[in-house]
Design a protein around this motif. Structure first.
Motif, mmCIF file in Angstrom:
data_model
loop_
_atom_site.group_PDB
_atom_site.id
_atom_site.type_symbol
_atom_site.label_atom_id
_atom_site.label_comp_id
_atom_site.label_asym_id
_atom_site.label_seq_id
_atom_site.Cartn_x
_atom_site.Cartn_y
_atom_site.Cartn_z
ATOM 1 N N VAL A 1 -3.174 -0.405 6.508
ATOM 2 C CA VAL A 1 -2.193 0.682 6.064
ATOM 3 C C VAL A 1 -1.438 0.956 7.366
ATOM 4 C CG1 VAL A 1 -1.585 2.985 5.132
ATOM 5 C CG2 VAL A 1 -3.663 1.350 4.391
ATOM 6 N N TYR B 1 0.866 -1.099 -0.080
ATOM 7 C CA TYR B 1 -0.107 -0.048 0.001
ATOM 8 C C TYR B 1 0.819 1.438 -0.180
ATOM 9 C CZ TYR B 1 -3.088 -3.661 1.734
ATOM 10 O OH TYR B 1 -3.764 -4.842 2.034
ATOM 11 N N VAL C 1 -4.118 0.996 -2.082
ATOM 12 C CA VAL C 1 -4.667 1.391 -0.734
ATOM 13 C C VAL C 1 -5.948 1.646 -0.812
ATOM 14 C CG1 VAL C 1 -4.466 3.767 -1.300
ATOM 15 C CG2 VAL C 1 -3.862 3.027 0.992
#
Length: 361
Positions: A160, A108, A152
């Motif tokens: 994350v 991400y 993401v």
């Protein structure tokens, strides 16, 4: 259906991007080849003031090239020890390229301890970009920098945050190791060719990976989020696909053909009507899609010129739109300049790794 297929061919590993049963891109990996993204503690061996650059001994066969703009400090001295990360692999004629602006690539986030900025993929929506940039600005420590990747959009804040902490800790360990080890030495090995290739396709609509190799299946199952399927019957004939991609002439179904001339600084693709009975515009439309496919198959990069069949000015707009549509699925950055006054179509494609022709030498 879009999938990645990983298999062996002539003692090499091949990753093929397959869309609706057709091979659209090939990546050939050599076991033991230098890994882009690896970090080294190196020694400044030479300073080239005329090109504002240095050559760094990292313990490999060739020193790597370090441009001054990729340094964290100015005026490095001969014999000085520096920590660098490889950006481009070496070729027969060029040294590999390195940077002192270190980074770690996660699913991400791209994390850097020194870049001091926060950005997000342009493929995210305006709302998503704003949301993640705000998150990154709040989470940033000191000179850290983050780039939020397209993937993401499918992640939770907790996922994350966990990746950020893991990358931050991993970078800390690398920096600490660099203080204790003698140069030249490897500090961190980057992702291997297979992982890098799969990562590039991770957020582009590929739903799963298939492989007929047990070692690859085990490795990717442990390291990748995409579904990995083991199958013994190959979905494509790799030998045939690679041999076709090495030929200069590519025949299209309508009887027209492309003539591809690959040179070190420029690739020229010449569209020919052959024995096609179609009109020039239709031939050019078909050729536009196939030309972009060939760029991906052969991993051609740098400046590219396509010489389409002659058309009227308004018809060129249709061809440019076809090229723009064709490059949307390319994982490399493609910049389109369009038609010149001479009627040649120009574009550039970012270099990632060596071309198929270079790999096969």
């Amino acid at each position: 259906m879009r999938k990645l297929y990983v298999s062996s061919w002539n003692e090499r590993t091949v990753v093929a991007a397959v869309e609706n049963g057709k091979v659209m891109a090939l990546t050939i990996c050599h076991d033991g080849e230098e890994t882009v993204g690896s970090m080294y503690k190196g020694i400044v061996k030479a300073k080239k003031t005329n090109i504002d650059a240095y050559f760094i001994d990292i313990g490999r066969e060739k020193d790597v090239f370090l441009h001054a703009m990729d340094c964290l400090e100015s005026n490095l001295q001969i014999g000085e020890e520096v920590v660098v990360q490889t950006m481009k692999e070496s070729s027969r004629h060029k040294s590999g390229q390195a940077t002192m602006k270190l980074s770690l690539v996660g699913e991400y986030i791209i994390y850097s301890p020194f870049t001091n900025y926060v950005a997000a993929s342009k493929k995210l929506s305006t709302f998503e970009r704003k949301q993640w940039i705000e998150f990154g600005t709040d989470a940033k420590r000191g000179q850290e920098g983050f780039i939020f990747r397209t993937a993401v959009s499918k992640a939770s804040r907790d996922e994350v945050e966990k990746e950020l902490y893991d990358l931050r800790d991993q970078m800390h360990q690398i920096v600490e190791k660099s203080k204790q080890i003698e140069a030249p030495a490897l500090l961190h090995r980057g992702k291997d060719c297979i992982e890098q290739t799969v990562n590039r396709y991770n957020s582009t609509g590929f739903s799963f990976i298939t492989t007929d190799r047990e070692d690859v299946y085990a490795h990717l199952t442990d390291h990748m989020q995409l579904e990995v399927i083991f199958e013994t019957v190959p979905p494509i004939d790799l030998h045939k696909e690679i041999q076709r991609a090495l030929k200069k002439v590519v025949w299209l179904q309508d009887g027209s053909y492309l003539l591809i001339e690959e040179n070190e600084s420029l690739t020229v693709i010449d569209v020919n009507s052959g024995h096609s009975s179609l009109d020039p515009v239709t031939i050019n439309l078909n050729a536009a899609h196939e030309a972009i496919r060939q760029l991906r198959l052969r991993n051609l990069s740098g400046m590219i010129v396509i010489d389409f069949l002659r058309m009227d000015e308004d018809e060129r707009t249709w061809i440019q739109k076809a090229v723009e549509d064709a490059v949307t699925r390319d994982v490399h950055t493609v910049t389109i300049f369009g038609f010149t006054r001479m009627g040649l179509f120009e574009l550039t494609r970012k270099r990632i790794g060596r071309s198929l022709k270079e790999v096969m030498r």
